[in-house]
Design a protein around this motif. Structure first.
Motif, PDB file in Angstrom:
ATOM      1  N   ASP A  17       0.915  -0.979   0.100  1.00  0.00           N
ATOM      2  CA  ASP A  17       0.212   0.046   0.030  1.00  0.00           C
ATOM      3  C   ASP A  17       0.804   0.991   0.038  1.00  0.00           C
ATOM      4  OD1 ASP A  17      -2.343  -1.879   0.548  1.00  0.00           O
ATOM      5  OD2 ASP A  17      -2.211  -1.102   2.174  1.00  0.00           O
ATOM      6  N   PRO A  18       0.483   2.515  -0.619  1.00  0.00           N
ATOM      7  CA  PRO A  18       1.324   3.301  -0.909  1.00  0.00           C
ATOM      8  C   PRO A  18       1.548   4.090   0.813  1.00  0.00           C
ATOM      9  CG  PRO A  18      -0.880   3.792  -2.341  1.00  0.00           C
ATOM     10  CD  PRO A  18      -1.159   2.171  -0.945  1.00  0.00           C
ATOM     11  N   TYR A  19       2.917   4.607   1.149  1.00  0.00           N
ATOM     12  CA  TYR A  19       2.649   5.505   2.130  1.00  0.00           C
ATOM     13  C   TYR A  19       3.800   6.552   2.158  1.00  0.00           C
ATOM     14  CZ  TYR A  19       6.931   2.435   1.917  1.00  0.00           C
ATOM     15  OH  TYR A  19       8.270   2.585   1.847  1.00  0.00           O
ATOM     16  N   PRO A  20       3.580   7.434   2.804  1.00  0.00           N
ATOM     17  CA  PRO A  20       4.348   8.386   3.018  1.00  0.00           C
ATOM     18  C   PRO A  20       5.726   8.550   3.258  1.00  0.00           C
ATOM     19  CG  PRO A  20       2.959   8.551   4.724  1.00  0.00           C
ATOM     20  CD  PRO A  20       2.604   7.718   4.201  1.00  0.00           C
ATOM     21  N   PHE A  21       6.550   8.710   2.510  1.00  0.00           N
ATOM     22  CA  PHE A  21       8.240   9.287   2.171  1.00  0.00           C
ATOM     23  C   PHE A  21       8.507  10.412   2.613  1.00  0.00           C
ATOM     24  CE2 PHE A  21      12.445   9.027   0.513  1.00  0.00           C
ATOM     25  CZ  PHE A  21      13.018   8.784   1.744  1.00  0.00           C
ATOM     26  N   ASN A  22       9.105  10.641   3.824  1.00  0.00           N
ATOM     27  CA  ASN A  22       9.851  12.363   3.832  1.00  0.00           C
ATOM     28  C   ASN A  22      10.690  12.461   2.788  1.00  0.00           C
ATOM     29  OD1 ASN A  22      11.196  14.843   4.874  1.00  0.00           O
ATOM     30  ND2 ASN A  22       8.851  15.255   5.523  1.00  0.00           N
ATOM     31  N   LEU A  23      10.862  13.589   2.341  1.00  0.00           N
ATOM     32  CA  LEU A  23      12.124  13.674   1.304  1.00  0.00           C
ATOM     33  C   LEU A  23      13.688  13.841   1.722  1.00  0.00           C
ATOM     34  CD1 LEU A  23      10.372  14.484  -1.840  1.00  0.00           C
ATOM     35  CD2 LEU A  23      11.021  12.766  -1.824  1.00  0.00           C
ATOM     36  N   MET A  24      13.420  14.589   3.226  1.00  0.00           N
ATOM     37  CA  MET A  24      14.458  15.018   3.197  1.00  0.00           C
ATOM     38  C   MET A  24      15.774  13.911   4.423  1.00  0.00           C
ATOM     39  SD  MET A  24      13.082  18.478   5.173  1.00  0.00           S
ATOM     40  CE  MET A  24      12.280  17.564   7.015  1.00  0.00           C
ATOM     41  N   PHE A  25      16.629  14.578   4.648  1.00  0.00           N
ATOM     42  CA  PHE A  25      17.455  12.815   5.094  1.00  0.00           C
ATOM     43  C   PHE A  25      17.916  13.574   6.508  1.00  0.00           C
ATOM     44  CE2 PHE A  25      19.415  13.771   1.116  1.00  0.00           C
ATOM     45  CZ  PHE A  25      19.802  12.212   0.783  1.00  0.00           C
ATOM     46  N   GLN A  26      17.325  13.337   7.458  1.00  0.00           N
ATOM     47  CA  GLN A  26      17.539  13.404   9.113  1.00  0.00           C
ATOM     48  C   GLN A  26      18.858  13.296   9.822  1.00  0.00           C
ATOM     49  OE1 GLN A  26      14.440  11.722  11.479  1.00  0.00           O
ATOM     50  NE2 GLN A  26      15.658  11.992  13.332  1.00  0.00           N
ATOM     51  N   THR A  27      19.321  14.037  10.361  1.00  0.00           N
ATOM     52  CA  THR A  27      20.861  14.412  10.806  1.00  0.00           C
ATOM     53  C   THR A  27      20.391  14.553  11.971  1.00  0.00           C
ATOM     54  OG1 THR A  27      22.984  14.492  10.971  1.00  0.00           O
ATOM     55  CG2 THR A  27      21.580  16.556   9.824  1.00  0.00           C
ATOM     56  N   SER A  28      21.195  13.775  13.527  1.00  0.00           N
ATOM     57  CA  SER A  28      21.407  14.751  14.571  1.00  0.00           C
ATOM     58  C   SER A  28      22.465  16.021  14.104  1.00  0.00           C
ATOM     59  CB  SER A  28      21.045  13.714  15.824  1.00  0.00           C
ATOM     60  OG  SER A  28      22.360  13.772  15.548  1.00  0.00           O
ATOM     61  N   ILE A  29      22.111  17.228  15.338  1.00  0.00           N
ATOM     62  CA  ILE A  29      23.260  18.121  15.860  1.00  0.00           C
ATOM     63  C   ILE A  29      23.630  17.543  16.961  1.00  0.00           C
ATOM     64  CG2 ILE A  29      23.501  20.229  16.021  1.00  0.00           C
ATOM     65  CD1 ILE A  29      21.167  21.048  13.932  1.00  0.00           C
ATOM     66  N   GLY A  30      24.996  17.524  17.140  1.00  0.00           N
ATOM     67  CA  GLY A  30      25.847  18.010  18.659  1.00  0.00           C
ATOM     68  C   GLY A  30      25.672  16.318  18.710  1.00  0.00           C
ATOM     69  N   PRO A  31      26.913  16.375  19.764  1.00  0.00           N
ATOM     70  CA  PRO A  31      27.796  14.991  19.862  1.00  0.00           C
ATOM     71  C   PRO A  31      26.543  13.931  20.877  1.00  0.00           C
ATOM     72  CG  PRO A  31      28.709  16.448  21.642  1.00  0.00           C
ATOM     73  CD  PRO A  31      27.927  17.165  20.236  1.00  0.00           C
ATOM     74  N   SER A  32      26.476  14.437  21.665  1.00  0.00           N
ATOM     75  CA  SER A  32      24.807  13.846  22.232  1.00  0.00           C
ATOM     76  C   SER A  32      23.699  13.423  21.514  1.00  0.00           C
ATOM     77  CB  SER A  32      23.931  14.967  23.364  1.00  0.00           C
ATOM     78  OG  SER A  32      22.761  16.052  23.213  1.00  0.00           O
ATOM     79  N   GLY A  33      23.262  13.989  20.340  1.00  0.00           N
ATOM     80  CA  GLY A  33      22.282  13.548  19.582  1.00  0.00           C
ATOM     81  C   GLY A  33      20.892  13.704  19.703  1.00  0.00           C
ATOM     82  N   ALA A  34      20.851  14.897  21.143  1.00  0.00           N
ATOM     83  CA  ALA A  34      19.663  15.659  21.411  1.00  0.00           C
ATOM     84  C   ALA A  34      18.946  16.285  20.740  1.00  0.00           C
ATOM     85  CB  ALA A  34      19.662  16.140  22.876  1.00  0.00           C
ATOM     86  N   VAL A  35      19.438  16.928  19.542  1.00  0.00           N
ATOM     87  CA  VAL A  35      18.408  17.846  18.936  1.00  0.00           C
ATOM     88  C   VAL A  35      19.340  17.264  17.587  1.00  0.00           C
ATOM     89  CG1 VAL A  35      18.629  20.494  17.966  1.00  0.00           C
ATOM     90  CG2 VAL A  35      19.850  20.306  20.171  1.00  0.00           C
ATOM     91  N   ARG A  36      17.574  17.348  16.645  1.00  0.00           N
ATOM     92  CA  ARG A  36      17.162  16.508  16.131  1.00  0.00           C
ATOM     93  C   ARG A  36      17.178  17.429  14.459  1.00  0.00           C
ATOM     94  NH1 ARG A  36      12.010  13.422  15.113  1.00  0.00           N
ATOM     95  NH2 ARG A  36      13.173  11.780  16.596  1.00  0.00           N
ATOM     96  N   GLY A  37      17.784  17.023  13.558  1.00  0.00           N
ATOM     97  CA  GLY A  37      17.971  18.518  12.466  1.00  0.00           C
ATOM     98  C   GLY A  37      17.824  17.666  10.992  1.00  0.00           C
ATOM     99  N   TYR A  38      17.990  18.222   9.924  1.00  0.00           N
ATOM    100  CA  TYR A  38      18.054  17.541   7.783  1.00  0.00           C
ATOM    101  C   TYR A  38      18.750  18.362   8.137  1.00  0.00           C
ATOM    102  CZ  TYR A  38      12.982  15.879  10.302  1.00  0.00           C
ATOM    103  OH  TYR A  38      12.239  15.316  10.675  1.00  0.00           O
ATOM    104  N   MET A  39      19.028  17.416   7.302  1.00  0.00           N
ATOM    105  CA  MET A  39      19.804  18.560   5.860  1.00  0.00           C
ATOM    106  C   MET A  39      19.230  19.400   4.907  1.00  0.00           C
ATOM    107  SD  MET A  39      22.926  16.941   6.455  1.00  0.00           S
ATOM    108  CE  MET A  39      23.854  17.602   4.737  1.00  0.00           C
ATOM    109  N   ARG A  40      19.351  20.261   4.681  1.00  0.00           N
ATOM    110  CA  ARG A  40      17.955  21.090   4.099  1.00  0.00           C
ATOM    111  C   ARG A  40      17.368  21.207   2.735  1.00  0.00           C
ATOM    112  NH1 ARG A  40      22.200  26.603   2.485  1.00  0.00           N
ATOM    113  NH2 ARG A  40      23.194  25.781   1.190  1.00  0.00           N
TER     114      ARG A  40
END
Length: 603
Positions: free
Chosen positions: A171-194
């Motif tokens: 079945d079709p499912y949504p796929f977000n086109l952004m690459f997810q990453t984390s900011i900082g060594p703890s990984g607590a701040v979530r970010g994306y490649m713009r």
């Protein structure tokens, strides 16, 4: 995913979507044959415009490509022309923002929730496919206006299966086109490649507005990578709401292929329209949007894109991005069909309002009036005693809500009171309207955003510039305009001779000092073969030293005509030719012309 790099490297076996490309002398060739010839010329080791990335490891990674020396030079020249045409000529404010964006920014912009495509998965191999592409490939005409109906029912209804393997699809499912990453060594701040460079401009609006002397309109621009596997210089253009443009008259008489949404459908195609007429009849939403459509047209044609194979297509209602009030794509026809290369969107005030709400920082502009204006202001006066009796501990919240009410809401309350004698806030009393003087207005600016995919544009330039000599299809030529040619001229002695070589080296050194890219060739191959070699690299001019000690010849690539020029004038002349100050036609009347057939010009 559609991407710049993927366009460079789609398989040659892919079914072409147009018939014979009208390029050069390959009128009888199919699209795929023509494409193969272009790609082979570009990727050959002797030319090396681009090559597959990491190819020593099992032939590389599909869809990823590296630019070689002439490719890098051509890309740099295209970007330099882009900067001249837009940033300098439009007096834009250039910024350079990080490639990683915190999640909160992209939540505000809508990308986290809305920047998705519906995907399906091969249930046996696990390969993923875009659902809309499968539907489009399955029955393009039937689904021309239904491509957003990407539901389980549609996939099942048409019996669509995975390409190649013919396996059933999930079945079709949504796929977000952004690459997810984390900011900082703890990984607590979530970010994306713009996913786009525009957001970096929007969040800097307040500082850019101040830098510009708190004046509108102004424009901001950014060149950089956006991580949807695209090479994507962008510019965000911030303008006031009336959306007129002071330089609109410079482009309103341009005529070119346009494809309004109401004209799109099976069997229909773009038509030539005057840009000013498209604005007058409402086809293009406003002057500022039209102005940048015109500027994009001028930029692309200056790169060498054929006017007959360039069109501006308006987005259908079901294609519009969540932020767009109107959007047009500059599409270029190549051997893959009509390919989107530039998007020109009216983003209205969506982005600045969204970031204002999310950050709590007002991203607004101020327009000072030349003289104060008298306006009717409705003053809300809560009766705090009655509010206290009615709402007790909630009194403070009610008062704050009333005081935060904007003028539109207040006027609606006032009208309801006058008509009905009561409103929802029955415990408050509305004071009468008062006449006050305003010295400025505060508003959120609207945005017009042209967005360029430079990689796709460059590939289309390759195809539109490629042709073969009429007398020999093995003689390949790229007719790059001099302003973007990777190498502006070659310099060589007519034959191997120390005196000739000394003159050639001196001229080459002078050209380099003047900032003109050139290639010195003192090999012993025939003059014809050396000319053919430079033609295949798209070099527009060749300088040859011979037995005349005071002059040299300059050969023009496409006509193969030559002129004889004094040595002390040759550098300045080539500078003028490659900078666009003068054309080859301009100078032919000033210098003796030598038709190419009078010399050994063929290998």
């Amino acid at each position: 995913m559609d991407s710049t790099e993927e366009l460079l490297g789609k398989t040659l076996a892919e079914k072409p979507t147009i018939t014979e490309p009208q390029v050069g002398d390959l009128k009888s060739s199919s699209s795929s044959v023509f494409r193969k010839k272009v790609v082979n010329t570009l990727t050959s080791a002797k030319n090396l415009f681009y090559m597959p990335s990491f190819k020593i490891y099992d032939s590389g990674v599909s869809g990823l490509y590296d630019y070689g020396p002439p490719g890098c030079a051509l890309k740099s020249n295209v970007l330099a022309l882009w900067r001249q045409h837009f940033i300098l000529e439009e007096n834009m404010l250039e910024v350079d923002c990080p490639c990683i964006t915190p999640e909160v920014v992209l939540q505000a912009s809508g990308h986290v929730d809305k920047f998705t495509d519906l995907m399906v998965k091969d249930e046996i191999t696990g390969a993923c496919h875009r659902a809309d592409h499968l539907l489009k490939d399955f029955c393009n005409e039937k689904l021309n206006k239904e491509l957003n109906l990407l539901s389980t029912e549609k996939i099942k209804e048409y019996g669509i299966v995975a390409p190649v393997t013919k396996n059933p699809l999930s079945d079709p499912y949504p796929f977000n086109l952004m690459f997810q990453t984390s900011i900082g060594p703890s990984g607590a701040v979530r970010g994306y490649m713009r996913p786009e460079t525009a957001q970096g401009i929007f969040v800097n609006f307040k500082d850019l507005y101040y830098y510009n002397g708190n004046k509108l309109p102004f424009a901001a621009a950014q060149i950089g990578q956006a991580f949807r596997n695209e090479i994507s210089p962008r510019q965000g253009l911030l303008r006031v709401q009336d959306k007129s443009h002071p330089r609109y008259s410079e482009v309103e008489d341009l005529e070119f292929l346009m494809f309004p949404r109401e004209e799109q459908g099976p069997g229909k195609d773009a038509v030539i329209l005057r840009l000013g007429d498209a604005v007058t009849n409402g086809t293009v939403l406003n002057e500022t949007l039209a102005y940048f459509i015109g500027r994009v047209y001028l930029f692309l044609t200056r790169l060498g894109i054929s006017k007959e194979r360039l069109r501006f297509r308006q987005h259908l209602g079901n294609e519009m991005a969540h932020y767009a009030a109107d959007c047009w794509d500059a599409e270029i026809e190549c051997s893959y069909g009509w390919t989107e290369c530039v998007g020109i969107a009216d983003r209205s005030a969506y982005d600045l309002r969204a970031h204002s709400e999310k950050s709590g920082i007002p991203l607004v502009a101020h327009e000072k009036f030349s003289a104060p204006r008298e306006v009717e202001k409705l003053v809300i006066i809560p009766v705090k005693e009655e509010l206290g009796l009615a709402f007790k501990g909630d009194q403070k919240k009610i008062v704050e809500a009333l005081e935060a009410m904007d003028e539109k809401e207040a006027m609606e309350v006032k009208a309801a009171l006058e008509l009905q004698g009561e409103v929802e806030f029955r415990v408050c009393t509305l004071g009468k309207a008062e006449i006050k003087k305003e010295y400025q207005r505060v508003f959120t600016p609207s945005v017009i955003e042209p967005s360029f995919c430079i990689g796709r544009i460059i590939y289309c330039v390759f195809e539109h510039s490629f042709y073969t000599r009429p007398e020999d299809e093995k003689l390949n030529v790229f007719r790059f305009p001099p302003v973007i040619a990777p190498i502006k001229c070659t310099v060589f002695p007519h034959v191997q001779n120390k005196d000739y070589e000394a003159v050639a080296k001196k001229i080459s050194k002078s050209l380099t000092a003047a900032g003109v890219s050139n290639k010195l060739d003192t090999t012993g191959t025939t003059i014809g073969k050396r000319y053919a070699r430079t033609d295949e690299l798209g070099v527009p001019f060749a300088i040859t030293a011979d037995d005349d000690t005071t002059t040299v010849t300059i050969r023009e690539r496409d006509s193969r005509d030559q002129i004889r020029v004094e040595i002390n004038k040759v550098v300045r002349l080539v500078q003028d030719l490659t900078n666009g100050v003068r054309t080859w036609a301009d100078i032919q009347s000033e210098y003796p012309r030598i038709p190419f057939k009078k010399i050994n010009d063929l290998p």
